[in-house]
Design a protein around this motif. Sequence first.
Motif, short mmCIF file in Angstrom:
data_model
loop_
_atom_site.label_atom_id
_atom_site.label_comp_id
_atom_site.label_asym_id
_atom_site.label_seq_id
_atom_site.Cartn_x
_atom_site.Cartn_y
_atom_site.Cartn_z
N ILE A 45 0.84 -1.21 0.00
CA ILE A 45 0.00 0.00 0.00
C ILE A 45 0.87 1.25 0.00
N ARG A 46 1.90 1.24 0.84
CA ARG A 46 2.79 2.41 0.93
C ARG A 46 3.46 2.69 -0.41
N ILE A 47 3.96 1.65 -1.06
CA ILE A 47 4.63 1.85 -2.35
C ILE A 47 3.63 2.30 -3.41
N ALA A 48 2.43 1.69 -3.41
CA ALA A 48 1.42 2.05 -4.41
C ALA A 48 1.01 3.52 -4.26
N PRO A 88 0.01 -13.02 -6.88
CA PRO A 88 0.17 -13.54 -5.52
C PRO A 88 1.58 -13.34 -4.99
N ARG A 89 1.68 -13.27 -3.66
CA ARG A 89 2.97 -13.18 -2.97
C ARG A 89 3.89 -12.15 -3.65
N LEU A 90 3.36 -10.96 -3.76
CA LEU A 90 4.05 -9.92 -4.51
C LEU A 90 5.03 -9.18 -3.62
N GLY A 91 6.22 -8.94 -4.14
CA GLY A 91 7.21 -8.15 -3.43
C GLY A 91 7.04 -6.67 -3.73
N ILE A 92 7.53 -5.82 -2.83
CA ILE A 92 7.34 -4.37 -3.01
C ILE A 92 8.07 -3.87 -4.25
N GLU A 93 9.15 -4.56 -4.65
CA GLU A 93 9.90 -4.10 -5.82
C GLU A 93 9.12 -4.28 -7.12
N SER A 94 8.07 -5.12 -7.08
CA SER A 94 7.29 -5.39 -8.30
C SER A 94 6.06 -4.51 -8.43
N VAL A 95 5.73 -3.72 -7.39
CA VAL A 95 4.52 -2.91 -7.43
C VAL A 95 4.53 -1.90 -8.58
N PRO A 96 5.62 -1.13 -8.81
CA PRO A 96 5.61 -0.19 -9.94
C PRO A 96 5.38 -0.88 -11.28
N GLU A 97 5.94 -2.06 -11.46
CA GLU A 97 5.77 -2.80 -12.71
C GLU A 97 4.31 -3.20 -12.90
N VAL A 98 3.66 -3.62 -11.82
CA VAL A 98 2.24 -4.00 -11.90
C VAL A 98 1.39 -2.78 -12.22
N ILE A 99 1.70 -1.63 -11.63
CA ILE A 99 0.93 -0.40 -11.90
C ILE A 99 1.10 0.03 -13.36
N ASP A 100 2.32 -0.05 -13.87
CA ASP A 100 2.55 0.31 -15.28
C ASP A 100 1.74 -0.59 -16.21
N ALA A 101 1.75 -1.91 -15.94
CA ALA A 101 1.01 -2.85 -16.79
C ALA A 101 -0.48 -2.60 -16.69
N ALA A 102 -0.97 -2.27 -15.48
CA ALA A 102 -2.39 -2.02 -15.30
C ALA A 102 -2.83 -0.80 -16.09
N ALA A 103 -1.99 0.22 -16.16
CA ALA A 103 -2.32 1.44 -16.91
C ALA A 103 -2.49 1.15 -18.39
N GLU A 104 -1.80 0.11 -18.86
CA GLU A 104 -1.88 -0.27 -20.28
C GLU A 104 -2.84 -1.41 -20.53
N GLY A 105 -3.51 -1.89 -19.46
CA GLY A 105 -4.45 -2.99 -19.62
C GLY A 105 -3.79 -4.33 -19.85
N LYS A 106 -2.55 -4.46 -19.44
CA LYS A 106 -1.80 -5.69 -19.67
C LYS A 106 -1.47 -6.36 -18.34
#
Length: 802
Positions: A45-48, A88-106
């Motif tokens: 949550i903090r990173i997001a 699942p079992r997501l590390g904080i270092e992967s949060v920016p990558e997930v946000i970028d992919a979500a913005a592109e619908g991927k």
Amino acid sequence: MEMLKSNLDFRLMQERLKASSRPDMPVIVISAGTCGQASGANDLIRIAKKEFLTRGLSERIGLRITGCQGWCEMEPSILVEPQGYFYPRLGIESVPEVIDAAAEGKAVEELTYQDPETGKRIPRQADIPFFANQTRLIISGNEKVDPIRIFNYVEKGGYSSLAKVLEKNDRKWVVEEIKASGLRGRGGAGFPTGSKWELLSRQPSDRGKCLICNADEGDPGAYMNRAVIEGNPHSVVEGMIIGAFATGADSGVIYVRAEYPLAIKHLIIALRQARELGLLGRNILGSGFSFDIDIVKGAGAFVCGEETALIASIEGRMGEPRQRPPFPVQKGVHGKPTAINNVETWANVPIIIDKGAAAFAKIGKPTSPGTKIFSLVGKVRNTGLVEVPMGITIGRIIHDIGGGPRGSGKIKAVQMGGPSGGCIPASRFDLPIDYDSLKAAGAIMGSGGMIVMDQDTCMVDLSKYFMNFLKDESCGKCFTCRKGTQRMYEIIDGISRGEGPEEKIGLLEDLALTVKDTTMCGLGQSAPNPVLSTLRYFKDEFRKHIDEKRCDSYVCRDLVGAPCQAACPLGTEAWRYIACIEKGDFDGAWLAMREPNPMPSVCARVCSHPCEARCKLGSTGADPVAIRALKRFITDKANPSAYVPPGARKPESTGKKAAVVGGGPAGISAAHYLSLKGHSVTICEAEDRLGGILAYGIPEYRLPRGVIEKEIEALLHKGVTVKLNSALGRDFTLESLFQDGFGAVFLAFGACSSRKLGIPGEDSAGVVEAMKFLKAFNLRGENLAKGIRRSTPHGPRSGRRA
């Protein structure tokens, strides 16, 4: 927050909220229930939030913080809507990558769920077997709403059922709808909810009426109520308001465990917001109907799960049950007519009003309609909350949703219904889950605890654990409960130590039935269930503890000691030589393993190491101690001939002779120990060398011949004579051995010939028995595999050698 004055105000507000929503906008959903926060969800949550603020993403992507979404095993996690991508079992270092992919619908493929069997990635939550095999009516609401934002709940359809009820303004219709749905109480015995409401609605209201939500789940391993309140408290509040309208109640209490701080926090916020919006309190939505809810924190007494004990606790008295009648619906909290249902029951009410009783009744079984939430924990791959239709089999939950056993263990049983429930063996996993079937099988639905156990679970120890819990939780008001549970525990404790005659088992069963029949409240009546169910399905384990002083699960300490030692066929004290290795005392380690084992170097290479399978460290989720590797480390450093057992140098001769037929490991070991006692021993071996199966049945790369020869040489002390190429029936008979003065003969044939497989063609020409082939190849250098010739379209060709 402006208070709503009418149903129209509510409907208009709800339409505005829905119109302003952006269903196509990507939303990052972070599960932050107690399980999620314990696993690191707050870091996600903090990173997001940092990413959203620093990069100005609030207009492009939404962020929703929710309660538990069910799959606690995979926390911390992120769900991306509307695509449904699950990380699942997501590390904080992967949060920016997930946000970028979500913005592109991927989807970030490498971060999505990977099936442990196939290795295939499954990006979408709905396609993952854990979710796909469930019917999520209640738990699905957790991921849709932020529990501390009432407008989020209203936007998703929340409080629409209340508005529908107020618009109809027909109390009897609501009661009949709940009755028609077939909803049964989800907290224990499954009493029909509609019938309970009908009884309350008929009670006089001179002193007012009260509704209670029982959120005091005390079963070890159960957390369904906590998760619902943490994730969607308004569903419970709305259900209680509807129930109050239907029954004429004017006050309500949510009795929640003090150990649930997050649930209490979200409840306090939800009740405050509902009051401020005009959905709770006086003159709800201008209807003239008033109802309010208070929170009472329970102190954690298990007995307060019983209705009358819970009422006593709410009133500030000791949580003790009382005789009934009068029943709570006649005389409850402060003398008011009172109806009690648990969290899950109240959360089902808005769903029934919204979907209709007929639609709800079609789910599950006719006698047990709807869904049930279970906390699936224990020795199963996928732990968490599962919501399934009534009537589903236990096996489907454990294998299709739970993913089967964790590791290589075999599932043995499941404990249903908490401490007062019962054990169902794996042989009965085709049992449908409903109130009547479970009762007939010796268990109960309870609040929904489901603890999966494998072969490492001792049923004697399990029943001892639950009886210890129940005797401590007994309020002591009934003599049979107070002393009966204590005495049952004492008997089981004695059985776990192997004490007493087998008649103790019959005494235990008689006592359990007596407690069941003579106690006053539900806790006492169900307290013997763990004993009765384990005796019903696993009585042999109780008998083995007493008759054979054996615990096959290697759990009961008085019978087992160290599990690794108990699992070893020779009883080697693995813990002892491991401690010596840790200290650098390699000679001490060698002596510790050599005392019970005449061939430690051989065992270090070919043993199946059952000790490691029983290592307690391995049962915690870590890797077991590499016992066999440590044994090989020591045996590779040691010289077998350096060990001289007591009495080997100058054994006193007994003048007795013994013959050993067979020079394999059993025969050599027998000759060794007999010689240490002073007997004269002769080994008769049919082959031209000693070693038996060790010499011809195990490949050189696995067990070098030099290792075998050193071990054998160290075992053949003075007093042992070896006769090679001497076969029973060819060179001597048993009668001739006795005629030659041998007082005893030990037959150690071992694996001297192959067993028949019982398949066609095994006696055909050219088919060679495995043992015959191995002996010829490894002892005499002969190759009995002659090969075959086959005709092919291109002419004859040589077959491959066998």
